[in-house]
Design a protein around this motif. Structure first.
Motif, PDB file in Angstrom:
ATOM      1  N   UNK A   1      -2.117   8.523   3.561  1.00 20.44           N
ATOM      2  CA  UNK A   1      -2.324   7.936   2.229  1.00 20.44           C
ATOM      3  C   UNK A   1      -1.028   8.003   1.403  1.00 20.44           C
ATOM      4  N   UNK A   2      -0.342   9.138   1.494  1.00 19.08           N
ATOM      5  CA  UNK A   2       0.920   9.295   0.759  1.00 19.08           C
ATOM      6  C   UNK A   2       1.957   8.291   1.286  1.00 19.08           C
ATOM      7  N   UNK A   3       2.012   8.147   2.614  1.00 19.09           N
ATOM      8  CA  UNK A   3       2.944   7.200   3.214  1.00 19.09           C
ATOM      9  C   UNK A   3       2.622   5.772   2.756  1.00 19.09           C
ATOM     10  N   UNK A   4       1.373   5.406   2.720  1.00 20.03           N
ATOM     11  CA  UNK A   4       0.964   4.079   2.268  1.00 20.03           C
ATOM     12  C   UNK A   4       1.302   3.873   0.779  1.00 20.03           C
ATOM     13  N   UNK A   5       1.050   4.897  -0.033  1.00 24.28           N
ATOM     14  CA  UNK A   5       1.344   4.796  -1.465  1.00 24.28           C
ATOM     15  C   UNK A   5       2.854   4.634  -1.678  1.00 24.28           C
TER      16      UNK A   5
ATOM     17  N   UNK B   1      11.085  -2.931  -5.092  1.00 25.06           N
ATOM     18  CA  UNK B   1      11.912  -4.011  -4.561  1.00 25.06           C
ATOM     19  C   UNK B   1      11.608  -5.340  -5.250  1.00 25.06           C
ATOM     20  N   UNK B   2      10.349  -5.589  -5.535  1.00 25.88           N
ATOM     21  CA  UNK B   2       9.967  -6.829  -6.220  1.00 25.88           C
ATOM     22  C   UNK B   2      10.545  -6.849  -7.636  1.00 25.88           C
TER      23      UNK B   2
ATOM     24  N   UNK C   1       4.700   1.519  -3.467  1.00 27.96           N
ATOM     25  CA  UNK C   1       5.647   1.708  -4.565  1.00 27.96           C
ATOM     26  C   UNK C   1       7.018   1.125  -4.221  1.00 27.96           C
ATOM     27  N   UNK C   2       7.444   1.288  -2.954  1.00 26.85           N
ATOM     28  CA  UNK C   2       8.715   0.733  -2.516  1.00 26.85           C
ATOM     29  C   UNK C   2       8.701  -0.803  -2.660  1.00 26.85           C
TER      30      UNK C   2
END
Length: 154
Positions: free
Chosen positions: A31-35, A44-45, A39-40
């Motif tokens: 979940x932390x990796x997905x979050x 970037x957007x 966020x990344x």
């Protein structure tokens, strides 16, 4: 036959995940990796949007500066043409001023402008071409108006 199919296909039951500390820790890390990934992508957007806006603004500024430069260039060319014209006029005036220092030129100018003559000299004046053209045009207009009145009167 149906019995064989039933026997060959095992009964499907939902798999219940284990609720151990290890599994929960793995799920939490996922979940932390997905979050972090979300966020990344958001960062970037936003950064990409900022870059696009900055590029657009810089492009707009360059276009505006080029337009202003072109307008200034046209003004410069017009001013140079005016300067050239005024310099030529100044040169002509300077020549005229030099001529006015000559007494013979002044006498010739006075005879021409004021119809003065020397002794024994006869002056002939010719009508100006501009005045004769204007007189002819006005006579033709009057004649045309008179013809149109006569044609409407009949």
């Amino acid at each position: 036959m149906e019995q064989r199919n039933r026997q060959s296909q095992p009964e499907r039951r939902p798999v219940t995940p284990l609720q151990t500390d290890y599994v929960r820790a793995k799920e939490r890390k996922e979940q932390i990796r997905q979050a972090r990934k979300v966020r990344l992508y958001r960062r970037l957007a936003v950064f990409g949007l900022v870059v696009v806006l900055a590029f657009g603004w810089l492009t707009w500024m360059i276009v505006e500066k080029n337009n202003a430069l072109a307008a200034k260039q046209q003004e410069k060319e017009a001013a140079l043409a005016e300067l050239e014209k005024l310099e030529a006029e100044g040169h002509d005036l300077k020549i005229q001023l030099d001529k006015l220092d000559d007494p013979e030129y002044i006498a010739k100018l006075a005879r021409k402008e004021y119809l003065l003559s020397e002794e024994g000299e006869i002056i002939f004046t010719f009508p100006d071409e501009k005045k004769t053209k204007k007189d002819k045009d006005s006579k033709e207009e009057k004649k045309d108006k008179g013809d149109s009145k006569e044609s409407t009167g009949k």
